[in-house]
Write an enzyme that holds these catalytic residues in place. Structure first.
Site, PDB file in Angstrom:
ATOM      1  N   THR A   1       4.348   0.899   1.641  1.00 18.17           N
ATOM      2  CA  THR A   1       5.217   0.073   0.796  1.00 18.17           C
ATOM      3  C   THR A   1       5.668   0.850  -0.434  1.00 18.17           C
ATOM      4  O   THR A   1       6.831   0.757  -0.852  1.00 18.17           O
ATOM      5  CB  THR A   1       4.442  -1.185   0.343  1.00 18.17           C
ATOM      6  OG1 THR A   1       3.909  -1.820   1.498  1.00 18.17           O
ATOM      7  CG2 THR A   1       5.324  -2.136  -0.431  1.00 18.17           C
TER       8      THR A   1
ATOM      9  N   GLU B   1     -13.259   1.492  10.555  1.00 26.51           N
ATOM     10  CA  GLU B   1     -12.396   1.489  11.751  1.00 26.51           C
ATOM     11  C   GLU B   1     -11.843   2.872  12.115  1.00 26.51           C
ATOM     12  O   GLU B   1     -11.617   3.171  13.278  1.00 26.51           O
ATOM     13  CB  GLU B   1     -11.219   0.527  11.565  1.00 26.51           C
ATOM     14  CG  GLU B   1     -10.264   0.920  10.464  1.00 26.51           C
ATOM     15  CD  GLU B   1      -9.043   0.000  10.374  1.00 26.51           C
ATOM     16  OE1 GLU B   1      -8.650  -0.316   9.261  1.00 26.51           O
ATOM     17  OE2 GLU B   1      -8.520  -0.382  11.417  1.00 26.51           O
TER      18      GLU B   1
ATOM     19  N   GLY C   1       0.806  -1.211   0.000  1.00 24.41           N
ATOM     20  CA  GLY C   1       0.000   0.000   0.000  1.00 24.41           C
ATOM     21  C   GLY C   1       0.839   1.259   0.000  1.00 24.41           C
ATOM     22  O   GLY C   1       1.974   1.267  -0.492  1.00 24.41           O
TER      23      GLY C   1
ATOM     24  N   ASP D   1      -8.288  -1.303   1.548  1.00 22.72           N
ATOM     25  CA  ASP D   1      -9.093  -0.109   1.863  1.00 22.72           C
ATOM     26  C   ASP D   1      -9.423   0.712   0.611  1.00 22.72           C
ATOM     27  O   ASP D   1     -10.213   1.645   0.687  1.00 22.72           O
ATOM     28  CB  ASP D   1      -8.346   0.803   2.845  1.00 22.72           C
ATOM     29  CG  ASP D   1      -8.022   0.129   4.161  1.00 22.72           C
ATOM     30  OD1 ASP D   1      -8.517  -0.983   4.389  1.00 22.72           O
ATOM     31  OD2 ASP D   1      -7.268   0.723   4.962  1.00 22.72           O
TER      32      ASP D   1
ATOM     33  N   THR E   1      -4.138  -2.458  -1.625  1.00 24.58           N
ATOM     34  CA  THR E   1      -4.792  -1.853  -0.473  1.00 24.58           C
ATOM     35  C   THR E   1      -6.243  -2.260  -0.449  1.00 24.58           C
ATOM     36  O   THR E   1      -7.021  -1.865  -1.314  1.00 24.58           O
ATOM     37  CB  THR E   1      -4.644  -0.317  -0.415  1.00 24.58           C
ATOM     38  OG1 THR E   1      -5.768   0.213   0.299  1.00 24.58           O
ATOM     39  CG2 THR E   1      -4.596   0.337  -1.767  1.00 24.58           C
TER      40      THR E   1
ATOM     41  N   GLY F   1     -10.614   0.319   7.083  1.00 21.57           N
ATOM     42  CA  GLY F   1     -10.583   1.658   6.497  1.00 21.57           C
ATOM     43  C   GLY F   1     -10.043   2.621   7.521  1.00 21.57           C
ATOM     44  O   GLY F   1     -10.790   3.117   8.359  1.00 21.57           O
ATOM     45  N   ARG F   2      -8.724   2.839   7.481  1.00 20.47           N
ATOM     46  CA  ARG F   2      -8.097   3.719   8.472  1.00 20.47           C
ATOM     47  C   ARG F   2      -8.528   5.156   8.252  1.00 20.47           C
ATOM     48  O   ARG F   2      -8.953   5.832   9.162  1.00 20.47           O
ATOM     49  CB  ARG F   2      -6.581   3.654   8.323  1.00 20.47           C
ATOM     50  CG  ARG F   2      -5.947   2.471   8.967  1.00 20.47           C
ATOM     51  CD  ARG F   2      -4.468   2.758   9.124  1.00 20.47           C
ATOM     52  NE  ARG F   2      -3.817   1.617   9.710  1.00 20.47           N
ATOM     53  CZ  ARG F   2      -3.025   0.798   9.045  1.00 20.47           C
ATOM     54  NH1 ARG F   2      -2.767   1.005   7.778  1.00 20.47           N
ATOM     55  NH2 ARG F   2      -2.474  -0.225   9.651  1.00 20.47           N
TER      56      ARG F   2
ATOM     57  N   MET G   1     -11.006 -12.150   8.942  1.00 21.42           N
ATOM     58  CA  MET G   1     -11.669 -13.174   8.120  1.00 21.42           C
ATOM     59  C   MET G   1     -11.739 -12.694   6.673  1.00 21.42           C
ATOM     60  O   MET G   1     -11.607 -13.474   5.734  1.00 21.42           O
ATOM     61  CB  MET G   1     -13.063 -13.458   8.650  1.00 21.42           C
ATOM     62  CG  MET G   1     -13.023 -13.992  10.054  1.00 21.42           C
ATOM     63  SD  MET G   1     -14.603 -14.578  10.618  1.00 21.42           S
ATOM     64  CE  MET G   1     -14.750 -16.058   9.660  1.00 21.42           C
TER      65      MET G   1
HETATM   66  N1  LIG Z   1       7.421   6.461   4.352  1.00 17.89           N
HETATM   67  C1  LIG Z   1       7.983   5.275   4.228  1.00 17.89           C
HETATM   68  N2  LIG Z   1       9.178   5.160   3.642  1.00 17.89           N
HETATM   69  C2  LIG Z   1       9.761   3.957   3.477  1.00 17.89           C
HETATM   70  N3  LIG Z   1       9.201   2.799   3.858  1.00 17.89           N
HETATM   71  C3  LIG Z   1       8.008   2.845   4.454  1.00 17.89           C
HETATM   72  C4  LIG Z   1       7.324   4.083   4.675  1.00 17.89           C
HETATM   73  N4  LIG Z   1       6.156   3.824   5.285  1.00 17.89           N
HETATM   74  C5  LIG Z   1       6.108   2.481   5.450  1.00 17.89           C
HETATM   75  N5  LIG Z   1       7.205   1.897   4.948  1.00 17.89           N
HETATM   76  C6  LIG Z   1       7.505   0.462   4.941  1.00 17.89           C
HETATM   77  O1  LIG Z   1       6.584  -0.173   4.042  1.00 17.89           O
HETATM   78  C7  LIG Z   1       6.157  -1.419   4.583  1.00 17.89           C
HETATM   79  C8  LIG Z   1       4.671  -1.494   4.618  1.00 17.89           C
HETATM   80  O2  LIG Z   1       4.092  -0.324   5.204  1.00 17.89           O
HETATM   81  P1  LIG Z   1       2.674  -0.370   5.924  1.00 17.89           P
HETATM   82  O3  LIG Z   1       2.257   1.022   6.207  1.00 17.89           O
HETATM   83  O4  LIG Z   1       2.705  -1.321   7.063  1.00 17.89           O
HETATM   84  O5  LIG Z   1       1.709  -1.060   4.868  1.00 17.89           O
HETATM   85  P2  LIG Z   1       1.114  -0.562   3.495  1.00 17.89           P
HETATM   86  O6  LIG Z   1       2.178  -0.567   2.487  1.00 17.89           O
HETATM   87  O7  LIG Z   1       0.056  -1.541   3.213  1.00 17.89           O
HETATM   88  O8  LIG Z   1       0.591   0.825   3.729  1.00 17.89           O
HETATM   89  C9  LIG Z   1       6.798  -1.551   5.951  1.00 17.89           C
HETATM   90  O9  LIG Z   1       7.872  -2.448   5.840  1.00 17.89           O
HETATM   91  C10 LIG Z   1       7.232  -0.154   6.293  1.00 17.89           C
HETATM   92  O10 LIG Z   1       8.395  -0.136   7.089  1.00 17.89           O
HETATM   93  O1  LIG Z   2      -3.804  -5.553  12.319  1.00 15.42           O
HETATM   94  P1  LIG Z   2      -2.854  -5.279  11.214  1.00 15.42           P
HETATM   95  O2  LIG Z   2      -2.368  -6.495  10.538  1.00 15.42           O
HETATM   96  O3  LIG Z   2      -1.732  -4.392  11.595  1.00 15.42           O
HETATM   97  O4  LIG Z   2      -3.655  -4.516  10.097  1.00 15.42           O
HETATM   98  C1  LIG Z   2      -4.729  -3.644  10.289  1.00 15.42           C
HETATM   99  C2  LIG Z   2      -4.853  -2.759   9.083  1.00 15.42           C
HETATM  100  O5  LIG Z   2      -4.769  -3.468   7.883  1.00 15.42           O
HETATM  101  C3  LIG Z   2      -5.683  -2.922   6.950  1.00 15.42           C
HETATM  102  O6  LIG Z   2      -6.725  -3.842   6.778  1.00 15.42           O
HETATM  103  C4  LIG Z   2      -4.955  -2.681   5.642  1.00 15.42           C
HETATM  104  O7  LIG Z   2      -3.873  -1.833   5.870  1.00 15.42           O
HETATM  105  P2  LIG Z   2      -2.570  -1.893   4.970  1.00 15.42           P
HETATM  106  O8  LIG Z   2      -3.006  -1.492   3.596  1.00 15.42           O
HETATM  107  O9  LIG Z   2      -1.607  -0.903   5.588  1.00 15.42           O
HETATM  108  O10 LIG Z   2      -2.043  -3.267   4.988  1.00 15.42           O
HETATM  109  C5  LIG Z   2      -6.210  -1.650   7.579  1.00 15.42           C
HETATM  110  O11 LIG Z   2      -7.510  -1.352   7.177  1.00 15.42           O
HETATM  111  C6  LIG Z   2      -6.112  -2.005   9.031  1.00 15.42           C
HETATM  112  O12 LIG Z   2      -6.020  -0.885   9.845  1.00 15.42           O
HETATM  113 MG   LIG Z   3      -0.961   1.499   4.823  1.00 10.52          MG
END
Ligand SMILES: Nc1ncnc2c1ncn2[C@@H]1O[C@H](COP(=O)(O)OP(=O)(O)O)[C@@H](O)[C@H]1O
Ligand SMILES: O=P(O)(O)OC[C@H]1O[C@](O)(COP(=O)(O)O)[C@@H](O)[C@@H]1O
Ligand SMILES: [Mg+2]
Length: 530
Positions: free
Chosen positions: A277, A404, A274, A305, A303, A349-350, A454
């Site tokens: 990442t 959420e 997302g 969301d 994502t 949905g954050r 789930m």
């Molecule tokens: N601003 C950022 N810059 C570099 N890496 C990041 C940043 N934000 C998150 N990451 C890294 O990306 C990965 C996933 O981020 P996360 O927020 O948990 O999920 P998502 O990509 O679904 O939003 C994690 O390994 C995190 O350390």
């Molecule tokens: O409990 P976890 O695994 O940290 O994930 C909760 C979060 O994952 C999600 O389902 C998806 O978030 P990401 O896209 O960051 O993975 C969010 O809606 C929720 O807040």
């Molecule tokens: Mg995220």
């Protein structure tokens, strides 16, 4: 008087992305805790700077300038141009593509210069092909959901790059070592995308394909060995949910990741995740450029969301909405069968309420839908609790669907974050349940369902399976074409490449003035709660 809930306070991180009249130009909403660890912050600052560089120029337009429209379009073209390895490595050479729609067997040394054919048509995309980003001509800023650039809502074509295989490739398949990594939370369809990336790479003739285990962490943890991937290994992985490679939050710094890529000889990296990442993927791309490495970094937005800008939808979202129906139906049956029954379903949905909104619309069983984008009161004569009481008195039961991230202002802040720096939210579903018992003068039978894990663990439905297929294949085409720092999305039913900073500049949110939100309100019949 009770404060209105707005879940996440907007913080203006950089100027609005388009002009004053762009009703969609919301300020950046930060979903990260700025006080998380040093490395994470450093990476975020780097990424923010890259994003600012990319989007800040559209902030001020002088509409009295007769040329403003063409200037805007030029600037837009520059913002959405997709980085190519030749931007930095000017002498990188190209080769005829071995990927042909006429012949899809893996390339052999006999056809190293491309497949012979008397036919001119190979089904390639021309680099100048474009897709329209916005297709509605709003005639007035007061039209529902209007996205206008100037006060007169002038029609301004905004073109983005069409995705797909090109006739020239910038990597010899036999010299490619491709890696795939899946980060963040689970999402239906991850395995489908992994599978399509692997099979498409093989069609190009790539032999060295590996999976990095457990997200970015797999680049630094010496206990985690990379996983060799082939068509045989991935053949049936889409039949299960989750990720074959595993996922994680947090992990090493960008330079540690790129060091590890250099050591392993990885020159194509496919990153599934997302916003967070993708911020990481863009930083990896920039670091590779800085080191003058011939590496293609390509993202595939994951994502559940659906909170990534410009895309019709992201994979996993459709499955989530479908799967949420089961939870809503159970909540409805429980509520309906109880004396003064209330069913509450909390969905993911954050900062974006797309799942809650669409699931409510699809079910037709929701009386109250609460999302982070739309403020509401809980208490008082116009609050959610009074309406719940009214529903119990008039129809005997009620069903609530809450995202959420909604109503976070009502909950005690803890400053707790996950390993990626995302704020951990309080449970709004439980809070509504507790407050109802306190406020309402008669007993009710409240059943609360949180189906998050789930839903996330499901395998993709057919529609998401197709989306994943197209995205995964296009990721490989983009990398072979020499693009890096890009991601793929479906835009007005066509598939396009975006530069990463544009899609992660801010989370995509539900527009409270949109027709879809109005449809949802029409369907639930809920009042405004303010
Ligand atoms: N601003 C950022 N810059 C570099 N890496 C990041 C940043 N934000 C998150 N990451 C890294 O990306 C990965 C996933 O981020 P996360 O927020 O948990 O999920 P998502 O990509 O679904 O939003 C994690 O390994 C995190 O350390
Ligand atoms: O409990 P976890 O695994 O940290 O994930 C909760 C979060 O994952 C999600 O389902 C998806 O978030 P990401 O896209 O960051 O993975 C969010 O809606 C929720 O807040
Ligand atoms: Mg995220």
């Amino acid at each position: 008087m009770e404060a209105l809930s707005s879940a996440i306070k907007p913080t203006l991180a950089f100027p609005p992305r388009t002009a004053r009249c762009d009703h969609k130009a919301l300020p950046f909403r930060s979903v990260k805790n700025p006080s998380s660890n040093h490395f994470r912050n450093r990476r975020k600052i780097e990424v923010k700077a890259q994003v600012e560089k990319h989007v800040s120029t559209a902030a001020s337009i002088d509409f009295s300038d007769p040329d403003w429209k063409s200037k805007y379009q030029k600037e837009f073209e520059a913002r959405f141009s997709i980085p190519h390895i030749t931007d930095v490595l000017h002498d990188a050479v190209s080769y005829p593509s071995p990927f042909s729609l006429r012949m899809r067997t893996p390339v052999s040394p006999d056809f190293a210069e491309g497949y012979p054919s008397d036919d001119e048509w190979h089904g390639y995309i021309n680099n100048n092909d474009r897709v329209l980003l916005k297709v509605i001509h709003f005639s007035s800023p007061t039209s529902a959901g209007a996205e206008c650039i100037d006060p007169g809502c002038t029609w301004v074509e905004q073109w983005v790059h069409r995705a797909g295989p090109r006739d020239k490739i910038y990597f010899k398949p036999e010299e490619v070592k491709a890696a795939i990594v899946t980060c963040g939370g689970l999402c239906p369809g991850l395995n489908d995308v992994i599978r399509q990336i692997v099979v498409t790479l093989e069609i190009y003739g790539v032999k060295k394909i590996v999976g990095i285990p457990f997200g970015y962490r797999g680049f630094s943890d010496s206990n985690l060995a990379e996983m060799p991937l082939s068509r045989k290994v991935v053949q049936n992985i889409h039949l299960s949910g989750g990720s074959l490679l595993g996922v994680s939050r947090g992990g090493p710094t960008i330079s540690e990741i790129v060091d590890s890529m250099e050591e392993r000889g990885i020159n194509m990296l496919f990153v599934l995740g997302g916003n967070g990442t993708h911020a990481g993927a863009n930083a990896i791309h920039e670091e590779c450029r800085k080191r003058r490495l011939k590496v293609a970094v390509v993202g595939v937005p994951k994502t559940i969301d659906n909170d990534i800008l410009f895309m019709d939808k992201t994979f996993g979202f459709d499955t989530a909405v479908e799967e949420a129906q089961r939870a809503i139906y159970s909540a409805y049956i429980e509520a309906h069968s109880a004396y003064r029954g209330i069913g509450i379903v909390k969905l993911m949905g954050r900062s974006s309420g797309f799942i809650a909104m669409q699931a409510s619309l699809a079910s037709g069983q929701i009386d109250i839908c609460l999302i982070p984008e739309v403020p509401f009161n809980l208490h008082g004569p116009n609050g959610v609790l009074s309406h719940l009481k009214y529903l119990l008195e008039t129809k005997g039961s009620a069903v609530v669907c809450v995202a959420e991230g909604a109503g976070q202002d009502f909950l005690q802040k803890t400053n707790a974050t996950d390993a990626s720096g995302n704020i951990i939210f309080g449970d709004i579903g439980v809070h509504i349940q507790q407050e109802f018992f306190k406020e309402i003068g008669f007993p009710a039978d409240v059943k609360y369902i949180d189906p998050t894990y789930m839903i996330r663990a499901c395998r993709a439905n057919a529609s998401d399976g197709i989306l994943c297929t197209v995205l995964g294949q296009n990721a490989v085409h983009g990398a072979f074409a020499g693009y890096s720092g890009i991601t793929i999305g479906i835009c007005n039913t066509h598939y396009v490449y975006f530069p990463i900073p544009e899609v992660i500049a801010q989370p995509k949110v539900v527009d409270p003035n949109s027709r879809m939100w109005h449809r949802c309100l029409t369907s639930t019949g809920q009042p405004d709660f303010i």
